[in-house]
Design an enzyme around this catalytic site. Structure first.
Site, short mmCIF file in Angstrom:
data_model
loop_
_atom_site.label_atom_id
_atom_site.label_comp_id
_atom_site.label_asym_id
_atom_site.label_seq_id
_atom_site.Cartn_x
_atom_site.Cartn_y
_atom_site.Cartn_z
N ASP A 60 13.58 -0.91 45.34
CA ASP A 60 12.77 0.32 45.33
C ASP A 60 11.63 0.22 46.35
OD1 ASP A 60 13.46 2.49 43.77
OD2 ASP A 60 12.57 1.71 41.93
N GLN B 154 13.41 1.70 35.88
CA GLN B 154 13.22 3.15 35.96
C GLN B 154 11.84 3.53 35.44
OE1 GLN B 154 15.56 5.36 37.35
NE2 GLN B 154 13.84 6.77 37.20
N LYS C 204 22.39 6.89 39.58
CA LYS C 204 22.39 5.63 40.32
C LYS C 204 23.67 4.84 40.04
CE LYS C 204 17.43 5.67 40.58
NZ LYS C 204 16.15 5.40 39.96
#
Ligand code: NAD
Length: 282
Positions: free
Chosen positions: A120, A97, A53
């Site tokens: 997300d 995460q 990322k």
């Protein structure tokens, strides 16, 4: 018949180039897009994802803040840090995460991310907005799947789509996005009976099971579009999807490879969402 391969690498590069141009425009208008990624503990797979990322951000001109917190971080400590990032106007996207260590409640953490920074697309507000077709941040993996169908020239309208898997991050939202594009959608899962025959009727088959080569050739309708979300290791430790690629490619019309497929598009869609989050503040 050999299927066309939907090249995730090429497609992700195109998407990231568009994001880069958008980021440059955003910067010209006075806003530097920024993504904060929180990693708790030292799970090696998570470490790889987080590094990926950060690399994508660099390619796109997005500022990335990667924060590594120790494995024994308490939920209160993580929520406190999230509150600071939520209040920080220079941070446009926040991503925690997953998975998180056992002492931390994943849902509580996700719900602490402000919806406008939830790149997300996991918060209840964004999930709800997606359900009713309102503007929102779409979860990156299913959004990437739809982009791949689009790139392959597959219009879901009126087609039979079968999604194997009902997780909140892949299966369920993939089904919703296909429905929004007017497919007739069936969701299959661990309790589904007659899985083979249901899949064999699918014009679009999305596999998000997490089992190597779970989808066999007899589950593929000739000419179908096959989207393989799975990321697994086969018996030799080699990266593979949920689909038996060689067998499926004999029958499918188009198919995504693993590696080089949905995973790369998932990463690219995160960049799209981060740029959008920054643009929304202009
Ligand atoms: P999950 O474990 O949360 O869900 C798996 C789903 O498969 C469940 O809903 C379950 O009902 C279903 N399932 C299990 N056994 C089954 C069976 N025998 N028959 C039918 N259905 C069955 O997994 P997930 O988070 O949705 O991920 C699925 C896969 O996708 C994993 O391999 C994961 O690594 C991968 N993944 C890839 C990306 C990407 O960017 N490419 C992103 C997320 C997940």
């Amino acid at each position: 018949m050999a299927a066309r391969i939907i090249d995730g690498k090429a497609l992700a590069a195109q998407v990231k180039a568009r994001v880069r141009a958008g980021v440059e425009e955003c910067v010209r208008q006075g806003v530097q897009p920024c993504l904060a990624v929180l990693l708790v503990g030292d799970d090696p797979a998570s470490e790889v994802y987080v590094r990926g990322k950060a690399k994508d951000c660099e390619e796109c001109g997005i500022r990335s803040l990667v924060e590594r917190l120790p494995a024994d971080t308490t939920q209160a400590e993580l929520l406190a840090r999230l509150a600071q990032l939520a209040a920080d106007d220079s941070v446009h996207g926040i991503l925690v995460q997953l998975p998180l260590p056992a002492q931390i409640d994943e849902r509580a953490v996700i719900e602490a991310i402000p919806p406008q920074k939830d790149v997300d697309g996991f918060t209840p507000v964004n999930v709800g907005r997606m359900m009713i077709g309102e503007k929102c941040f779409l979860p990156c993996t299913p959004a990437g799947c739809l982009e791949m169908l689009n790139a392959a020239g597959v219009d879901p309208a009126g087609k039979r789509a079968v999604v194997i898997g009902r997780s909140n991050i892949v299966g369920k939202p993939a089904a919703m996005l296909l429905l929004a594009r007017n497919a007739t959608v069936t969701i299959c899962h661990s309790r589904t009976k007659d899985l083979v025959s249901i899949c064999a009727g699918a014009d679009i088959l999305v596999a998000a099971v997490g089992r190597p080569k779970f989808v066999t050739g007899d589950m593929i309708k000739p000419g179908a579009a096959v989207i393989d979300v799975g990321i697994n290791r086969d018996e030799n430790g080699k990266l593979c999807g949920d689909v038996d690629f060689a067998a499926a490619a004999e029958k499918a019309g188009c198919i995504t490879p693993v590696p080089g497929g949905v995973g790369l598009m998932t990463r690219a869609m995160l960049m799209v969402n981060t740029l959008q989050a920054a643009r929304n503040t202009l």
